[in-house]
Motif scaffolding. Structure first.
Motif, short mmCIF file in Angstrom:
data_model
loop_
_atom_site.label_atom_id
_atom_site.label_comp_id
_atom_site.label_asym_id
_atom_site.label_seq_id
_atom_site.Cartn_x
_atom_site.Cartn_y
_atom_site.Cartn_z
N ALA A 8 0.93 -0.96 0.43
CA ALA A 8 0.06 -0.02 -0.04
C ALA A 8 0.76 0.90 -0.15
N SER A 9 1.84 1.22 0.89
CA SER A 9 2.60 2.70 0.94
C SER A 9 3.76 2.35 -0.30
N LEU A 10 3.65 1.76 -1.34
CA LEU A 10 4.66 1.95 -2.23
C LEU A 10 3.32 2.66 -2.97
N ILE A 11 2.50 1.87 -3.22
CA ILE A 11 1.22 2.22 -4.02
C ILE A 11 0.88 3.88 -3.96
N ILE A 12 1.35 4.40 -2.53
CA ILE A 12 1.08 5.79 -2.82
C ILE A 12 2.22 7.07 -3.00
N GLU A 31 10.42 -2.66 -1.72
CA GLU A 31 11.43 -1.30 -1.76
C GLU A 31 11.38 -0.59 -0.26
N GLN A 32 13.53 -0.22 -0.94
CA GLN A 32 13.54 0.03 0.60
C GLN A 32 12.52 1.43 0.97
N GLN A 33 13.10 2.42 0.38
CA GLN A 33 12.62 4.04 0.53
C GLN A 33 10.54 3.62 0.72
N SER A 34 9.85 2.44 1.33
CA SER A 34 8.32 2.55 1.34
C SER A 34 8.03 2.04 2.60
N LEU A 35 9.42 1.91 3.37
CA LEU A 35 9.21 1.65 4.43
C LEU A 35 9.37 2.15 5.34
N ALA A 36 9.94 3.88 6.12
CA ALA A 36 9.60 4.60 6.42
C ALA A 36 7.18 5.31 6.73
N THR A 37 6.64 4.96 6.04
CA THR A 37 5.62 5.41 6.18
C THR A 37 5.19 4.06 6.26
N ILE A 38 4.99 3.40 6.66
CA ILE A 38 4.22 1.46 6.89
C ILE A 38 4.00 1.44 8.41
#
Length: 333
Positions: A207-211, A283-290
């Motif tokens: 979900a965070s990647l899509i957003i 992807e690593q960059q998506s982790l912060a918002t999860i």
């Protein structure tokens, strides 16, 4: 010359060498005759590539299973339906995570009651929002009522479809009013980007990647909780065959490894999220918002909440009959 003393010294030396050799041989024989150490119990764990599986990934990577005497092999499945079939056939011994409705139905149909030892709450409150209803970013869809005539996607298997149908009904949208498609998480982003679907019920970490990529826009946070607040949608189970074969003590050790993983996540959430990259491919960059599920261990169970969810599933015809959830909760006296 004192021959007597010389003979005694020679005898003493020979005696000492003989005793030393005997001791060495005894040690070597003792090692070879020693009972071999017990091998770790081999366990195949079926899992789904969703955020709720994080305790499994942590338990493997931090060595909690190995230290508890288990040699685990992970087997990936596309849906709870497929995972449940494999467990019932004896192909996997643990299901992490696995939808509760599928577990209840297997018990009714086959008589094999797999045993629940942890569950995953799905909430619409921070910091535990892990699922969303998203639409294409530039779509004119603003509310759930706008999904009439649209194409909606969800996770493969029966449980997401049940939630989509019953939540949309509450907003005046009947199943005949839209088209529903089952899509694997890896396909959600591409389907929204291409326009092959207009909306999707999605979960973390995808979900965070899509957003973050600007492909989707959230219209409902904590979508599943709109049917039941803090809903125990899925959980972590041991197969009935495993419990029968390995016994309660082995089950307790397995659950103990899971509990250690939960504690690690609670104390090190950012470090724990890093395992999503390896096991799900996010992807690593998506982790912060999860955000993360509010996992509950066996000692934290609220049987009344699980029973309320089972009753709800029965009321909306999502399971074949009413069940007594106590028959599905692992007992570790």
């Amino acid at each position: 010359m004192d021959y007597t003393n010389t003979s005694i010294r020679k005898y003493s030396r020979r005696n000492w060498l003989a005793l030393t050799a005997l001791a060495v041989v005894s040690i070597l024989l003792g090692c070879s005759l020693e009972t071999p150490s017990k091998q770790n119990t081999k366990v195949k764990i079926g899992y789904l590539p969703i955020a709720a599986g994080l305790p499994l990934f942590v338990a493997v990577e931090r060595g909690f299973f190995a230290k508890s005497g288990f040699d685990v092999e992970l087997v990936r499945f596309a849906s709870s339906n497929d995972l449940g079939t494999a467990a019932t056939a004896g192909q996997v011994q643990a299901l992490m995570p696995f939808a509760l409705n599928a577990g209840f139905d297997i018990g009714v149909v086959s008589g094999k009651r797999h045993q629940l030892f942890g569950y995953n709450l799905y909430s619409d409150k921070n910091p535990h929002i892990v699922d969303y209803l998203v639409v294409r970013k530039y779509s004119n869809i603003q509310t759930l009522a706008d999904l009439k005539g649209r194409r909606v996607a969800g996770f493969p298997g029966s449980v997401t479809k049940v939630f989509v149908e019953n939540i949309l009904k509450k907003h005046g949208v009947e199943p005949k009013d839209y088209s529903y498609f089952e899509l694997s998480p890896k396909d959600w982003l591409a389907a929204l980007e291409s326009g092959s679907v207009d909306a999707a019920s999605v979960m973390e970490p995808q979900a965070s990647l899509i957003i973050s990529k600007g492909v989707g826009r959230v219209i409902v946070e904590g979508f599943f909780a709109k049917l039941m607040p803090d809903v125990p949608l899925s959980g972590h189970w041991l197969s009935s065959q495993f419990v029968e074969k390995e016994g309660v003590e082995s089950a307790k050790r397995f659950v103990g490894a899971f509990d250690k993983a939960i504690n690690f996540i609670r104390e090190n959430p950012e470090q724990a999220k890093g395992y999503y990259v390896k096991y799900i491919g996010v992807e690593q960059q998506s982790l912060a918002t999860i955000q993360l599920n509010d996992w509950k261990t066996l000692t934290e169970f609220d049987p009344a909440k699980v029973q309320a969810f089972a009753d709800l599933l029965s009321d909306v015809k999502a399971i074949q009959q009413r069940v007594n959830v106590k028959q599905y909760i692992l007992q570790t006296p």
